[in-house]
Design a protein around this motif. Structure first.
Motif, PDB file in Angstrom:
ATOM      1  N   LEU A 300      -5.289  26.748 -11.575  1.00  0.00           N
ATOM      2  CA  LEU A 300      -4.957  25.496 -12.243  1.00  0.00           C
ATOM      3  C   LEU A 300      -4.566  24.414 -11.249  1.00  0.00           C
ATOM      4  CD1 LEU A 300      -2.907  26.874 -15.287  1.00  0.00           C
ATOM      5  CD2 LEU A 300      -5.251  25.978 -15.303  1.00  0.00           C
ATOM      6  N   PHE A 301      -3.815  24.830 -10.214  1.00  0.00           N
ATOM      7  CA  PHE A 301      -3.383  23.886  -9.187  1.00  0.00           C
ATOM      8  C   PHE A 301      -4.594  23.322  -8.447  1.00  0.00           C
ATOM      9  CE2 PHE A 301      -0.668  23.019  -5.280  1.00  0.00           C
ATOM     10  CZ  PHE A 301       0.037  21.999  -5.895  1.00  0.00           C
ATOM     11  N   LEU A 302      -5.529  24.217  -8.083  1.00  0.00           N
ATOM     12  CA  LEU A 302      -6.730  23.785  -7.371  1.00  0.00           C
ATOM     13  C   LEU A 302      -7.583  22.881  -8.247  1.00  0.00           C
ATOM     14  CD1 LEU A 302      -8.584  23.906  -4.926  1.00  0.00           C
ATOM     15  CD2 LEU A 302      -9.543  26.030  -5.837  1.00  0.00           C
ATOM     16  N   LEU A 303      -7.716  23.229  -9.527  1.00  0.00           N
ATOM     17  CA  LEU A 303      -8.507  22.408 -10.442  1.00  0.00           C
ATOM     18  C   LEU A 303      -7.932  21.012 -10.547  1.00  0.00           C
ATOM     19  CD1 LEU A 303     -10.771  22.125 -12.534  1.00  0.00           C
ATOM     20  CD2 LEU A 303      -9.182  23.020 -14.250  1.00  0.00           C
ATOM     21  N   ALA A 304      -6.601  20.910 -10.639  1.00  0.00           N
ATOM     22  CA  ALA A 304      -5.963  19.602 -10.753  1.00  0.00           C
ATOM     23  C   ALA A 304      -6.229  18.749  -9.521  1.00  0.00           C
ATOM     24  CB  ALA A 304      -4.463  19.771 -10.972  1.00  0.00           C
ATOM     25  N   VAL A 305      -6.171  19.381  -8.335  1.00  0.00           N
ATOM     26  CA  VAL A 305      -6.392  18.623  -7.100  1.00  0.00           C
ATOM     27  C   VAL A 305      -7.840  18.193  -6.977  1.00  0.00           C
ATOM     28  CG1 VAL A 305      -6.341  18.766  -4.595  1.00  0.00           C
ATOM     29  CG2 VAL A 305      -4.474  19.736  -5.908  1.00  0.00           C
ATOM     30  N   VAL A 306      -8.785  19.076  -7.329  1.00  0.00           N
ATOM     31  CA  VAL A 306     -10.201  18.728  -7.252  1.00  0.00           C
ATOM     32  C   VAL A 306     -10.531  17.590  -8.212  1.00  0.00           C
ATOM     33  CG1 VAL A 306     -12.541  19.576  -7.697  1.00  0.00           C
ATOM     34  CG2 VAL A 306     -10.929  20.988  -6.433  1.00  0.00           C
ATOM     35  N   VAL A 307      -9.958  17.630  -9.411  1.00  0.00           N
ATOM     36  CA  VAL A 307     -10.161  16.545 -10.382  1.00  0.00           C
ATOM     37  C   VAL A 307      -9.627  15.235  -9.828  1.00  0.00           C
ATOM     38  CG1 VAL A 307      -9.459  15.662 -12.641  1.00  0.00           C
ATOM     39  CG2 VAL A 307     -10.219  18.033 -12.402  1.00  0.00           C
ATOM     40  N   LEU A 308      -8.448  15.292  -9.180  1.00  0.00           N
ATOM     41  CA  LEU A 308      -7.874  14.091  -8.583  1.00  0.00           C
ATOM     42  C   LEU A 308      -8.771  13.554  -7.477  1.00  0.00           C
ATOM     43  CD1 LEU A 308      -5.567  12.068  -8.287  1.00  0.00           C
ATOM     44  CD2 LEU A 308      -4.417  13.700  -6.781  1.00  0.00           C
ATOM     45  N   GLN A 309      -9.311  14.447  -6.638  1.00  0.00           N
ATOM     46  CA  GLN A 309     -10.220  14.014  -5.577  1.00  0.00           C
ATOM     47  C   GLN A 309     -11.471  13.366  -6.171  1.00  0.00           C
ATOM     48  OE1 GLN A 309     -11.299  16.964  -2.719  1.00  0.00           O
ATOM     49  NE2 GLN A 309      -9.340  16.875  -1.670  1.00  0.00           N
ATOM     50  N   ALA A 310     -11.984  13.940  -7.249  1.00  0.00           N
ATOM     51  CA  ALA A 310     -13.176  13.378  -7.883  1.00  0.00           C
ATOM     52  C   ALA A 310     -12.900  11.975  -8.419  1.00  0.00           C
ATOM     53  CB  ALA A 310     -13.647  14.298  -9.012  1.00  0.00           C
ATOM     54  N   LYS A 311     -11.704  11.780  -8.962  1.00  0.00           N
ATOM     55  CA  LYS A 311     -11.329  10.453  -9.463  1.00  0.00           C
ATOM     56  C   LYS A 311     -11.264   9.447  -8.319  1.00  0.00           C
ATOM     57  CE  LYS A 311     -10.733  11.465 -13.854  1.00  0.00           C
ATOM     58  NZ  LYS A 311     -11.579  10.856 -14.914  1.00  0.00           N
ATOM     59  N   LEU A 312     -10.663   9.883  -7.196  1.00  0.00           N
ATOM     60  CA  LEU A 312     -10.554   8.985  -6.043  1.00  0.00           C
ATOM     61  C   LEU A 312     -11.929   8.665  -5.470  1.00  0.00           C
ATOM     62  CD1 LEU A 312      -7.437  10.530  -4.249  1.00  0.00           C
ATOM     63  CD2 LEU A 312      -7.545   8.411  -5.572  1.00  0.00           C
ATOM     64  N   ALA A 313     -12.813   9.687  -5.426  1.00  0.00           N
ATOM     65  CA  ALA A 313     -14.164   9.456  -4.929  1.00  0.00           C
ATOM     66  C   ALA A 313     -14.921   8.516  -5.856  1.00  0.00           C
ATOM     67  CB  ALA A 313     -14.906  10.788  -4.792  1.00  0.00           C
ATOM     68  N   GLY A 314     -14.696   8.657  -7.177  1.00  0.00           N
ATOM     69  CA  GLY A 314     -15.329   7.765  -8.131  1.00  0.00           C
ATOM     70  C   GLY A 314     -14.848   6.342  -7.974  1.00  0.00           C
ATOM     71  N   THR A 315     -13.573   6.178  -7.651  1.00  0.00           N
ATOM     72  CA  THR A 315     -13.033   4.848  -7.397  1.00  0.00           C
ATOM     73  C   THR A 315     -13.728   4.203  -6.217  1.00  0.00           C
ATOM     74  OG1 THR A 315     -10.888   5.504  -8.284  1.00  0.00           O
ATOM     75  CG2 THR A 315     -10.942   3.568  -6.855  1.00  0.00           C
ATOM     76  N   ARG A 316     -14.000   5.056  -5.189  1.00  0.00           N
ATOM     77  CA  ARG A 316     -14.679   4.512  -4.006  1.00  0.00           C
ATOM     78  C   ARG A 316     -16.100   4.064  -4.340  1.00  0.00           C
ATOM     79  NH1 ARG A 316     -16.422   7.985   1.368  1.00  0.00           N
ATOM     80  NH2 ARG A 316     -17.139   6.215   2.606  1.00  0.00           N
ATOM     81  N   ARG A 317     -16.800   4.889  -5.145  1.00  0.00           N
ATOM     82  CA  ARG A 317     -18.196   4.527  -5.473  1.00  0.00           C
ATOM     83  C   ARG A 317     -18.265   3.275  -6.331  1.00  0.00           C
ATOM     84  NH1 ARG A 317     -18.597  10.201  -6.211  1.00  0.00           N
ATOM     85  NH2 ARG A 317     -18.253   9.934  -8.463  1.00  0.00           N
ATOM     86  N   ASN A 318     -17.298   3.100  -7.186  1.00  0.00           N
ATOM     87  CA  ASN A 318     -17.318   1.969  -8.107  1.00  0.00           C
ATOM     88  C   ASN A 318     -16.740   0.680  -7.513  1.00  0.00           C
ATOM     89  OD1 ASN A 318     -18.406   3.593 -10.117  1.00  0.00           O
ATOM     90  ND2 ASN A 318     -16.383   4.249 -10.840  1.00  0.00           N
ATOM     91  N   SER A 319     -16.078   0.822  -6.331  1.00  0.00           N
ATOM     92  CA  SER A 319     -15.486  -0.364  -5.721  1.00  0.00           C
ATOM     93  C   SER A 319     -16.589  -1.229  -5.132  1.00  0.00           C
ATOM     94  CB  SER A 319     -14.490   0.034  -4.653  1.00  0.00           C
ATOM     95  OG  SER A 319     -15.122   0.774  -3.637  1.00  0.00           O
ATOM     96  N   PRO A 320     -16.414  -2.556  -5.128  1.00  0.00           N
ATOM     97  CA  PRO A 320     -17.459  -3.439  -4.600  1.00  0.00           C
ATOM     98  C   PRO A 320     -17.525  -3.328  -3.079  1.00  0.00           C
ATOM     99  CG  PRO A 320     -15.523  -4.728  -5.266  1.00  0.00           C
ATOM    100  CD  PRO A 320     -15.279  -3.331  -5.730  1.00  0.00           C
TER     101      PRO A 320
END
Length: 320
Positions: A300-320
């Motif tokens: 569960l701990f690993l899943l939470a961190v991976v989800v957080l990383q995916a969100k941060l990576a998505g922020t990078r892709r969506n940033s101008p």
């Protein structure tokens, strides 16, 4: 991941570690006592070592699923070889780990097999080899030499396994931050094809990375055999998941290209401290979680961190 997010992830794991230490110190008697601290550091030294090797592998964009099996095989080899002296026990364990790392590196770089498949195969082979070598049982170490001193003795007030971790992580930090090979490792993680176009020695670097991962697993196996007085052919099951979790919690992306040695250590200590807190809480009687809950919590701990990383990576892709 933007540098600001990466720095935030590294800072976050350190702050979480400090907060958990403060919580334990205020809630439990003896939590920050010398005996508990030294016991915690010695026990988690093995996980810190396999996490260090895993960190360099993941920085290249690869994965090493064989580290737990390599550590178990190394512990059996070290126990068997310890009958010929402490030096033979150490060399036997390290050689077993290096052999697994060499096979991984050759298969991945020479045969162009994906790291997941290659290391899965060596994990199965190393598990079977450990059981065959040990005869499906624990193998006692020799007690008439100094081999057991590795896992039992202290030096300058700290357990010897802790000193091993200190030197390994200092070498890892030096390699990543100060030597050209560190830049090559990160460049390969950013894109292997691009790294080749830049004229970097990709195959040689990858071979070295998997050898290093095997060496760290072998070292953990030597500590395991010495501290438990026996080679343990089944002990390493799940260690690869602990290593991956430690690396990812430390802010290293599973896609490679970025990473931190110091944050990996903090991640390994944080995961270990979570279960130490659970054990202390069990002693208070408020909860009663068996050891069977450990993989659940890690997952569960690993899943939470991976989800957080995916969100941060998505922020990078969506940033101008």
């Amino acid at each position: 991941m933007p540098r600001s997010n990466l720095a935030l992830a590294r800072l976050g794991v350190v702050l979480a570690l400090l907060a958990l230490i403060l919580f334990g110190a205020l809630r439990y008697d003896g939590f920050v006592g010398l005996f508990n601290i030294l016991s915690f550091l010695k026990f988690n030294s093995m996980f810190a070592l396999v996490a260090l090797g895993m960190a360099f592998v993941i920085m290249t964009g690869g994965i090493d699923l064989s580290v737990g099996a390599a550590a178990a095989l190394a512990s059996v080899a070290a126990a068997i070889c310890s009958t010929y002296g402490s030096a033979a026990g150490i060399l036997g364990g390290l050689s077993a780990g290096l052999a697994v790392g060499l096979i991984n590196g050759v298969v991945i770089t020479g045969l162009r097999i994906q790291p997941f498949i290659a290391t899965l195969a060596t994990m199965l082979a190393a598990n079977g080899s450990a059981l065959l070598l040990a005869g499906n049982q624990s193998v006692s170490i020799a007690t008439d030499n100094n081999f057991m001193a590795i896992g039992l003795n202290n030096f300058l007030g700290l357990p010897i396994p802790v000193w091993i971790v200190v030197f390994a992580y200092f070498g890892g930090w030096l390699t990543l931050e100060r030597l050209p090979v560190g830049r090559r490792i990160l460049a390969i993680g950013d894109g292997e094809a691009t790294a080749k176009l830049m004229g970097l020695h990709v195959e040689r670097t990858l071979l070295g990375v998997y050898l290093f991962s095997g060496l760290m697993a072998g070292t953990a196996g030597v500590i395991l055999a010495s501290s438990s007085f026996a080679g343990q052919p089944t002990e390493g099951i799940g260690w690869e998941l602990i290593a991956i979790a430690s690396v990812v919690v430390g802010g290293t992306l599973l896609t490679g290209g970025v990473g931190s040695v110091g944050a990996t250590l903090a991640g390994a200590l944080l995961l270990g401290l979570v279960f130490t807190v659970i054990n202390f809480e069990n002693g208070k009687g408020w909860i009663s979680l068996s050891s069977s809950w450990q993989p659940v919590i890690r997952g569960l701990f690993l899943l939470a961190v991976v989800v957080l990383q995916a969100k941060l990576a998505g922020t990078r892709r969506n940033s101008p």
